[in-house]
Design a protein around this motif. Structure first.
Motif, PDB file in Angstrom:
ATOM      1  N   ARG A  20       0.837  -1.202   0.000  1.00 36.01           N
ATOM      2  CA  ARG A  20       0.000   0.000   0.000  1.00 36.01           C
ATOM      3  C   ARG A  20       0.871   1.250   0.000  1.00 36.01           C
ATOM      4  O   ARG A  20       0.558   2.244  -0.670  1.00 36.01           O
ATOM      5  CB  ARG A  20      -0.915   0.000   1.224  1.00 36.01           C
ATOM      6  N   GLY A  21       1.979   1.187   0.728  1.00 37.31           N
ATOM      7  CA  GLY A  21       2.904   2.314   0.738  1.00 37.31           C
ATOM      8  C   GLY A  21       3.567   2.551  -0.605  1.00 37.31           C
ATOM      9  O   GLY A  21       3.934   3.689  -0.940  1.00 37.31           O
ATOM     10  N   ARG A  22       3.735   1.493  -1.391  1.00 34.07           N
ATOM     11  CA  ARG A  22       4.324   1.627  -2.727  1.00 34.07           C
ATOM     12  C   ARG A  22       3.359   2.263  -3.723  1.00 34.07           C
ATOM     13  O   ARG A  22       3.783   2.786  -4.752  1.00 34.07           O
ATOM     14  CB  ARG A  22       4.729   0.248  -3.236  1.00 34.07           C
ATOM     15  N   ALA A  23       2.062   2.155  -3.442  1.00 29.11           N
ATOM     16  CA  ALA A  23       1.056   2.708  -4.353  1.00 29.11           C
ATOM     17  C   ALA A  23       0.046   3.499  -3.536  1.00 29.11           C
ATOM     18  O   ALA A  23      -1.116   3.112  -3.408  1.00 29.11           O
ATOM     19  CB  ALA A  23       0.373   1.580  -5.128  1.00 29.11           C
ATOM     20  N   PRO A  24       0.467   4.613  -2.968  1.00 28.00           N
ATOM     21  CA  PRO A  24      -0.378   5.315  -1.994  1.00 28.00           C
ATOM     22  C   PRO A  24      -1.660   5.898  -2.573  1.00 28.00           C
ATOM     23  O   PRO A  24      -2.601   6.172  -1.811  1.00 28.00           O
ATOM     24  CB  PRO A  24       0.550   6.416  -1.466  1.00 28.00           C
ATOM     25  N   ARG A  25      -1.717   6.087  -3.874  1.00 25.43           N
ATOM     26  CA  ARG A  25      -2.922   6.673  -4.476  1.00 25.43           C
ATOM     27  C   ARG A  25      -3.847   5.611  -5.078  1.00 25.43           C
ATOM     28  O   ARG A  25      -4.853   5.958  -5.686  1.00 25.43           O
ATOM     29  CB  ARG A  25      -2.526   7.685  -5.549  1.00 25.43           C
ATOM     30  N   SER A  26      -3.498   4.344  -4.887  1.00 27.20           N
ATOM     31  CA  SER A  26      -4.274   3.259  -5.499  1.00 27.20           C
ATOM     32  C   SER A  26      -4.898   2.370  -4.427  1.00 27.20           C
ATOM     33  O   SER A  26      -4.335   2.194  -3.346  1.00 27.20           O
ATOM     34  CB  SER A  26      -3.364   2.393  -6.379  1.00 27.20           C
ATOM     35  N   GLN A  27      -6.046   1.817  -4.760  1.00 30.78           N
ATOM     36  CA  GLN A  27      -6.587   0.741  -3.942  1.00 30.78           C
ATOM     37  C   GLN A  27      -5.763  -0.531  -4.194  1.00 30.78           C
ATOM     38  O   GLN A  27      -5.081  -0.650  -5.216  1.00 30.78           O
ATOM     39  CB  GLN A  27      -8.041   0.480  -4.299  1.00 30.78           C
ATOM     40  N   VAL A  28      -5.857  -1.471  -3.270  1.00 34.35           N
ATOM     41  CA  VAL A  28      -5.103  -2.721  -3.387  1.00 34.35           C
ATOM     42  C   VAL A  28      -6.058  -3.893  -3.556  1.00 34.35           C
ATOM     43  O   VAL A  28      -6.981  -4.079  -2.756  1.00 34.35           O
ATOM     44  CB  VAL A  28      -4.208  -2.956  -2.154  1.00 34.35           C
ATOM     45  N   MET A  29      -5.832  -4.652  -4.621  1.00 34.17           N
ATOM     46  CA  MET A  29      -6.498  -5.930  -4.809  1.00 34.17           C
ATOM     47  C   MET A  29      -5.524  -7.031  -4.386  1.00 34.17           C
ATOM     48  O   MET A  29      -4.462  -7.182  -4.981  1.00 34.17           O
ATOM     49  CB  MET A  29      -6.904  -6.145  -6.271  1.00 34.17           C
ATOM     50  N   ALA A  30      -5.874  -7.771  -3.362  1.00 33.68           N
ATOM     51  CA  ALA A  30      -5.054  -8.898  -2.928  1.00 33.68           C
ATOM     52  C   ALA A  30      -5.399 -10.103  -3.804  1.00 33.68           C
ATOM     53  O   ALA A  30      -6.527 -10.604  -3.769  1.00 33.68           O
ATOM     54  CB  ALA A  30      -5.325  -9.219  -1.463  1.00 33.68           C
ATOM     55  N   VAL A  31      -4.445 -10.553  -4.577  1.00 33.72           N
ATOM     56  CA  VAL A  31      -4.693 -11.680  -5.484  1.00 33.72           C
ATOM     57  C   VAL A  31      -4.531 -12.979  -4.698  1.00 33.72           C
ATOM     58  O   VAL A  31      -3.449 -13.289  -4.198  1.00 33.72           O
ATOM     59  CB  VAL A  31      -3.754 -11.628  -6.694  1.00 33.72           C
ATOM     60  N   VAL A  32      -5.613 -13.725  -4.597  1.00 32.87           N
ATOM     61  CA  VAL A  32      -5.634 -14.951  -3.778  1.00 32.87           C
ATOM     62  C   VAL A  32      -5.967 -16.179  -4.620  1.00 32.87           C
ATOM     63  O   VAL A  32      -6.403 -17.207  -4.094  1.00 32.87           O
ATOM     64  CB  VAL A  32      -6.614 -14.808  -2.593  1.00 32.87           C
ATOM     65  N   LYS A  33      -5.739 -16.086  -5.911  1.00 32.55           N
ATOM     66  CA  LYS A  33      -5.972 -17.239  -6.787  1.00 32.55           C
ATOM     67  C   LYS A  33      -5.033 -18.381  -6.393  1.00 32.55           C
ATOM     68  O   LYS A  33      -4.060 -18.193  -5.658  1.00 32.55           O
ATOM     69  CB  LYS A  33      -5.734 -16.838  -8.242  1.00 32.55           C
ATOM     70  N   ALA A  34      -5.327 -19.570  -6.919  1.00 28.90           N
ATOM     71  CA  ALA A  34      -4.489 -20.757  -6.687  1.00 28.90           C
ATOM     72  C   ALA A  34      -4.267 -20.986  -5.200  1.00 28.90           C
ATOM     73  O   ALA A  34      -3.150 -21.214  -4.743  1.00 28.90           O
ATOM     74  CB  ALA A  34      -3.160 -20.632  -7.425  1.00 28.90           C
ATOM     75  N   ASP A  35      -5.359 -20.937  -4.430  1.00 34.20           N
ATOM     76  CA  ASP A  35      -5.307 -21.127  -2.976  1.00 34.20           C
ATOM     77  C   ASP A  35      -4.314 -20.158  -2.354  1.00 34.20           C
ATOM     78  O   ASP A  35      -3.503 -20.532  -1.499  1.00 34.20           O
ATOM     79  CB  ASP A  35      -4.960 -22.571  -2.622  1.00 34.20           C
ATOM     80  N   ALA A  36      -4.393 -18.901  -2.788  1.00 35.33           N
ATOM     81  CA  ALA A  36      -3.479 -17.855  -2.306  1.00 35.33           C
ATOM     82  C   ALA A  36      -2.035 -18.291  -2.504  1.00 35.33           C
ATOM     83  O   ALA A  36      -1.213 -18.234  -1.595  1.00 35.33           O
ATOM     84  CB  ALA A  36      -3.749 -17.509  -0.844  1.00 35.33           C
TER      85      ALA A  36
END
Length: 385
Positions: A20-36
């Motif tokens: 989140r700190g690397r992209a402070p102006r963006s929302q974060v989508m946590a990719v949890v495909k393939a059983d995370a």
């Protein structure tokens, strides 16, 4: 236990916060495909949301529906699913409030048929193929896809919530495709917006782009591997260089320790023969558990405080390490990989030994290996499911 994969949920939360700190102006989508990525989809999804992610990303609709079935409702997180095939569970996804990626006319037609059956409008993200050559709509088909989606939106059948694409070589800084894809994505977005599309989010950045390409971050970033504390660009920086910490440790308990004479063949085909009298230790993990057969003769393992190398072939359920003159006992721990904090090998060390990526190493871990969760803060996150 014979073997165990320990998942450090506190590290996962810290990784999400770092991203989140690397992209402070963006929302974060946590990719949890393939059983995370082999870490356990539902526990990791909950912790990522606890750490500030607002979206979850899945490949298959079955994954998206499993998140909803686990109680992660639309009020808790948006869930995007992007890998559809004809006859997929469109209606179920619509009713579950899943955002649906559309890359082609056939998919939009099937989706609209499901909208008619359910009477519920769909939420879609139109995906452009900007040069990866996998899923996504080619530029020459993009105007028709946008036009059809806009007509459906005007008719109240769907809402176009997102415009997106995926990078081919974000993990290779300076690769010429990056500049071309950035331009192609801008063109696709500009065209759609000129036709009246008002997307809630535009998104392009995967883990590597989140770390290295601020110009690709847009409204939403989609970190996958980096969320689990592994570097998508190991040639550029280690996890620590990016403020990340590996989440997963894979270990087993020695099933056998015995002295053998010199000249003794080890495992199938006798590709390893003991150079002299030595001690062999048997690790009860094999390719059925996700240990790559390509690790035969090269995979690193920490036993009795030292790095060892897989001796001979990896079998379905087990492999052998040569301890030389060192001692060990049945039941002692053998660490295949972890964060490296205790001097153990890492998933990246295994990737190099096998000529592959750390992505493959962690996602290979099979269902016979129980996951144990530590450091959780979200409800129901400790222990082994």
């Amino acid at each position: 236990m014979r073997a165990e994969a320990t998942v450090d949920l506190a590290a996962l939360r810290a990784n999400v916060e770092a991203l989140r700190g690397r992209a402070p102006r963006s929302q974060v989508m946590a990719v949890v495909k393939a059983d995370a990525y082999g870490h356990g989809m539902v526990p990791c999804a909950r912790e990522a949301l606890h750490a500030g992610a607002t979206w979850l990303g899945t490949a298959t609709p079955e994954e998206a529906l499993a998140l909803r079935a686990a109680g992660i409702g639309p009020d808790r997180a948006r869930v995007l699913c992007w890998l559809w095939t004809p006859g997929g569970p469109w209606a179920e996804a619509i009713l579950a409030g899943v955002d649906i990626s559309i890359s082609a006319g056939w998919a939009l037609r099937e989706l609209l048929a499901a909208v008619d059956r359910t009477g519920v409008p769909a939420t879609v993200h139109l995906k452009a193929d900007t040069g990866l050559g996998r899923n996504g709509c080619q530029p020459h088909d993009w105007p028709a896809l946008v036009a059809t989606a806009r007509r459906a939106e005007a008719a109240g059948q769907l809402r176009i919530a997102g415009l997106w694409s995926h990078l081919a070589a974000a993990d290779e800084p300076g690769h010429p495709s990056i500049r071309l894809q950035l331009a192609a994505f801008r063109d696709a977005v500009d065209y759609a917006e000129a036709q009246g599309v008002r997307p809630e989010v535009r998104h392009l950045a995967n883990s590597a782009a989140t770390l290295l390409l601020p110009e690709a971050q847009y409204d939403l970033v989609r970190p996958g591997l980096a969320m689990y504390g592994l570097s998508p660009v190991p040639e550029v920086g280690s996890p620590a260089d990016f403020g990340l910490h590996p989440v997963l440790t894979l270990a087993g308990r020695l099933a056998s320790v015995k002295r053998v004479p010199g000249g003794h063949g080890v495992s199938y085909g006798h590709h390893y023969v003991t150079p002299g009298e030595t001690t062999l230790a048997l690790v009860p993990l094999g390719y059925a558990d996700g240990v790559p057969r390509h690790a035969s003769g090269g995979g690193p393992v920490q036993v009795a405080g030292k790095w060892r190398t897989v001796a001979g072939r990896v079998a379905m359920d087990q492999f052998v390490v040569d301890l030389g003159g060192d001692r060990a006992e049945p039941g002692d721990e053998a660490v295949l990989f972890g964060p490296g904090d205790r001097g153990e090998p890492t998933a990246e060390d295994w990737a190099r030994a096998c000529g592959t990526l750390s992505y493959e190493i962690v996602t290979r871990i099979g269902v016979r290996v129980p996951r144990r969760y530590v450091g959780g803060q979200a409800e129901g996150q400790e222990g082994t499911p």
